[in-house]
Design a protein around this motif. Structure first.
Motif, PDB file in Angstrom:
ATOM      1  N   ALA A  17      -1.611   4.318   9.891  1.00 13.75           N
ATOM      2  CA  ALA A  17      -0.324   4.415   9.190  1.00 13.75           C
ATOM      3  C   ALA A  17       0.225   3.015   8.889  1.00 13.75           C
ATOM      4  CB  ALA A  17       0.675   5.219  10.018  1.00 13.75           C
ATOM      5  N   LEU A  19      -1.495   0.323   8.526  1.00 12.42           N
ATOM      6  CA  LEU A  19      -2.332  -0.267   7.471  1.00 12.42           C
ATOM      7  C   LEU A  19      -1.957   0.293   6.094  1.00 12.42           C
ATOM      8  CD1 LEU A  19      -4.696  -2.195   6.837  1.00 12.42           C
ATOM      9  CD2 LEU A  19      -6.225  -0.241   7.034  1.00 12.42           C
ATOM     10  N   ILE A  20      -1.599   1.579   6.039  1.00 17.19           N
ATOM     11  CA  ILE A  20      -1.155   2.166   4.764  1.00 17.19           C
ATOM     12  C   ILE A  20       0.134   1.469   4.314  1.00 17.19           C
ATOM     13  CG2 ILE A  20      -0.250   4.265   3.651  1.00 17.19           C
ATOM     14  CD1 ILE A  20      -2.096   5.877   5.494  1.00 17.19           C
ATOM     15  N   TRP A  21       1.072   1.290   5.250  1.00 18.39           N
ATOM     16  CA  TRP A  21       2.327   0.604   4.887  1.00 18.39           C
ATOM     17  C   TRP A  21       2.054  -0.788   4.348  1.00 18.39           C
ATOM     18  CZ3 TRP A  21       4.931   2.029  10.215  1.00 18.39           C
ATOM     19  CH2 TRP A  21       5.353   3.369  10.161  1.00 18.39           C
ATOM     20  N   PHE A  22       1.194  -1.523   5.070  1.00 18.18           N
ATOM     21  CA  PHE A  22       0.924  -2.900   4.644  1.00 18.18           C
ATOM     22  C   PHE A  22       0.269  -2.922   3.263  1.00 18.18           C
ATOM     23  CE2 PHE A  22      -1.942  -6.593   4.397  1.00 18.18           C
ATOM     24  CZ  PHE A  22      -0.975  -7.588   4.387  1.00 18.18           C
ATOM     25  N   THR A  23      -0.706  -2.020   3.041  1.00 18.11           N
ATOM     26  CA  THR A  23      -1.411  -2.009   1.759  1.00 18.11           C
ATOM     27  C   THR A  23      -0.457  -1.663   0.618  1.00 18.11           C
ATOM     28  OG1 THR A  23      -3.352  -1.263   2.974  1.00 18.11           O
ATOM     29  CG2 THR A  23      -3.465  -1.137   0.580  1.00 18.11           C
ATOM     30  N   PHE A  24       0.423  -0.703   0.824  1.00 18.67           N
ATOM     31  CA  PHE A  24       1.391  -0.318  -0.208  1.00 18.67           C
ATOM     32  C   PHE A  24       2.445  -1.396  -0.456  1.00 18.67           C
ATOM     33  CE2 PHE A  24       1.334   3.949  -2.050  1.00 18.67           C
ATOM     34  CZ  PHE A  24       0.328   4.567  -1.333  1.00 18.67           C
ATOM     35  N   SER A  25       2.794  -2.166   0.587  1.00 13.55           N
ATOM     36  CA  SER A  25       3.952  -3.065   0.491  1.00 13.55           C
ATOM     37  C   SER A  25       3.731  -4.176  -0.527  1.00 13.55           C
ATOM     38  CB  SER A  25       4.245  -3.677   1.856  1.00 13.55           C
ATOM     39  OG  SER A  25       3.293  -4.688   2.130  1.00 13.55           O
ATOM     40  N   THR A  26       4.842  -4.702  -1.037  1.00 16.44           N
ATOM     41  CA  THR A  26       4.749  -5.767  -2.036  1.00 16.44           C
ATOM     42  C   THR A  26       4.239  -7.065  -1.417  1.00 16.44           C
ATOM     43  OG1 THR A  26       7.108  -6.057  -1.688  1.00 16.44           O
ATOM     44  CG2 THR A  26       6.450  -4.871  -3.669  1.00 16.44           C
ATOM     45  N   GLY A  28       1.809  -6.913   0.713  1.00 15.54           N
ATOM     46  CA  GLY A  28       0.388  -6.582   0.839  1.00 15.54           C
ATOM     47  C   GLY A  28      -0.238  -6.503  -0.539  1.00 15.54           C
ATOM     48  N   ALA A  29      -0.858  -5.342  -0.855  1.00 13.72           N
ATOM     49  CA  ALA A  29      -1.566  -5.236  -2.131  1.00 13.72           C
ATOM     50  C   ALA A  29      -0.764  -4.491  -3.201  1.00 13.72           C
ATOM     51  CB  ALA A  29      -2.899  -4.530  -1.917  1.00 13.72           C
ATOM     52  N   ASP A  30       0.371  -3.895  -2.817  1.00 12.34           N
ATOM     53  CA  ASP A  30       1.188  -3.126  -3.765  1.00 12.34           C
ATOM     54  C   ASP A  30       0.356  -2.057  -4.475  1.00 12.34           C
ATOM     55  OD1 ASP A  30       3.386  -2.260  -5.141  1.00 12.34           O
ATOM     56  OD2 ASP A  30       3.493  -3.961  -6.516  1.00 12.34           O
TER      57      ASP A  30
END
Lengths: 166, 198
Positions: A17, A19-26, A28-30
């Motif tokens: 979860a 890692l999902i937040w980080f990947t989605f975050s601006t 991270g990878a947005d």
């Protein structure tokens, strides 16, 4: 300090979860996590289909996911060598032996067919477990929930019909 | 066919530089973490995934539902604060129905999916490597047939989310809590771990 050799589903689920937040975050990878587009991108590239309509359509997601999957290979390999100590060249999964057959040739052929179906099906649906379910359902996307529901039902049905001695 | 790996990576890296979805090291970092989590939890094995298809063990759905439950609540507020964006896939009804069925049959047979498959390959499962080759061929064939497949994939019912339909903050808590509840409700049973053989 002793690091645990296995992660249970609770710590594993929390880590995923985050890692999902980080990947989605601006910061991270947005963007969401996805895997099947990367495999389709690679396959299409090797067959020289770069100019086709579909390749042009997926080339951005596909290129991102190729690099992602290389990271996955590195992370999985290092963890299997240093933490879980499970690295070993092998063909027959124990459960396949118990519920299907003893033949490495049969396992290799079925794996090929299974892998083909997994990627072809994911491309028809527009995503796989990572893209549709993990990332899609986390956004309450109807497409992801529909895909997840169908997959769970058909997965269990296939489990009943394809394997024996359950 | 073209197996020029150098050219492949040059073009791939070039495509990534033109997007705004992170640098190569960042994407690699995300991938490494994904590989570590999946491998460390051992949900990258045939025994765990096909084991769920046979209803012998439930670690995979428990971890998935739990993870989505937590992620959905956080993500909802991250998007509200402007720290993240929605990336919704469209409801392409024919594609999801037919593709979902084909995908699930393949997943029960291979015992893996596109995200967990590479993790299984990285720990030495050579059978999954043939599955990956099958997947690459499927990707190429799909790309080739795409113009003819478009009519099967549609109609497109748009990018819809449940939070849009309900449009109240409380909904996300019910949604997340329900998924977390399912994760705890599913049986604790797990397939006993053994290392496979050649």
């Amino acid at each position: 300090m002793n690091i645990p050799k296995r992660l249970g589903w609770i710590p594993g689920g929390i880590a995923l979860a985050v890692l999902i937040w980080f990947t989605f975050s601006t910061i991270g990878a947005d963007r969401p996590i996805g895997a099947s587009t990367g495999i389709a991108y690679m396959g299409a590239w090797f067959f020289g289909l770069q100019n086709s309509e579909y390749f042009q359509h997926i080339k951005n997601s596909g290129s991102w996911e190729v690099i992602f999957l290389i990271g996955v290979l590195i992370g999985g390999f290092l963890t299997s060598v240093f933490i879980t100590k499970t690295f070993k060249f092998r063909i027959l999964p124990p459960l396949w032996k118990k519920h299907k057959n003893n033949s490495p040739a049969s396992r290799l052929i079925w794996s090929f067919i299974g892998g083909f179906m997994v990627v072809f099906g994911a491309r028809l649906a527009g995503g796989c477990t990572s893209g549709h379910f993990l990332s899609g359902a986390s956004q309450t996307a109807v497409s992801g929930l529909l895909f997840g529901g169908i997959v769970i039902v058909v997965l269990i049905l296939t489990g009943r019909l394809f394997y024996k001695n359950l | 066919m073209n197996f020029n790996i150098v050219e492949f990576f040059n073009q791939t890296i070039d495509l990534i530089h033109k997007q705004h979805h992170g640098s190569i090291p960042l994407i690699l970092f995300i991938g490494i973490l994904f590989g570590v989590i999946i491998q460390w939890s051992r949900v990258d094995t045939f025994d765990k995934i096909a084991g769920f298809a046979m209803l012998h063990g439930f670690k995979v759905p428990k971890m998935l539902f739990f993870s989505i439950g937590i992620a959905s609540i956080g993500l909802y507020f991250m998007i509200k604060m402007g720290w993240a964006h929605y990336h919704i896939k469209p409801i392409v009804l024919g594609g999801i129905l037919i593709g979902g069925v084909i995908f699930a049959i393949g997943m029960a047979i291979l015992g893996l999916c596109p995200g967990t498959g590479p993790v299984a390959v990285s720990e030495g499962n050579m059978d999954v490597l043939t599955g990956l080759i099958g997947g690459l061929l499927a990707g190429a064939l799909f790309t080739y047939l795409y113009p003819d497949l478009k009519s099967i994939i549609g109609p497109n019912f748009g990018k819809v989310t449940l939070t849009q339909l309900v449009n109240h903050d409380w909904f996300i808590f019910i949604y997340g809590a329900l998924l977390i509840f399912i994760a705890f409700w599913l049986p604790e049973r797990e397939v006993e771990e053994e290392v496979g053989e050649i």
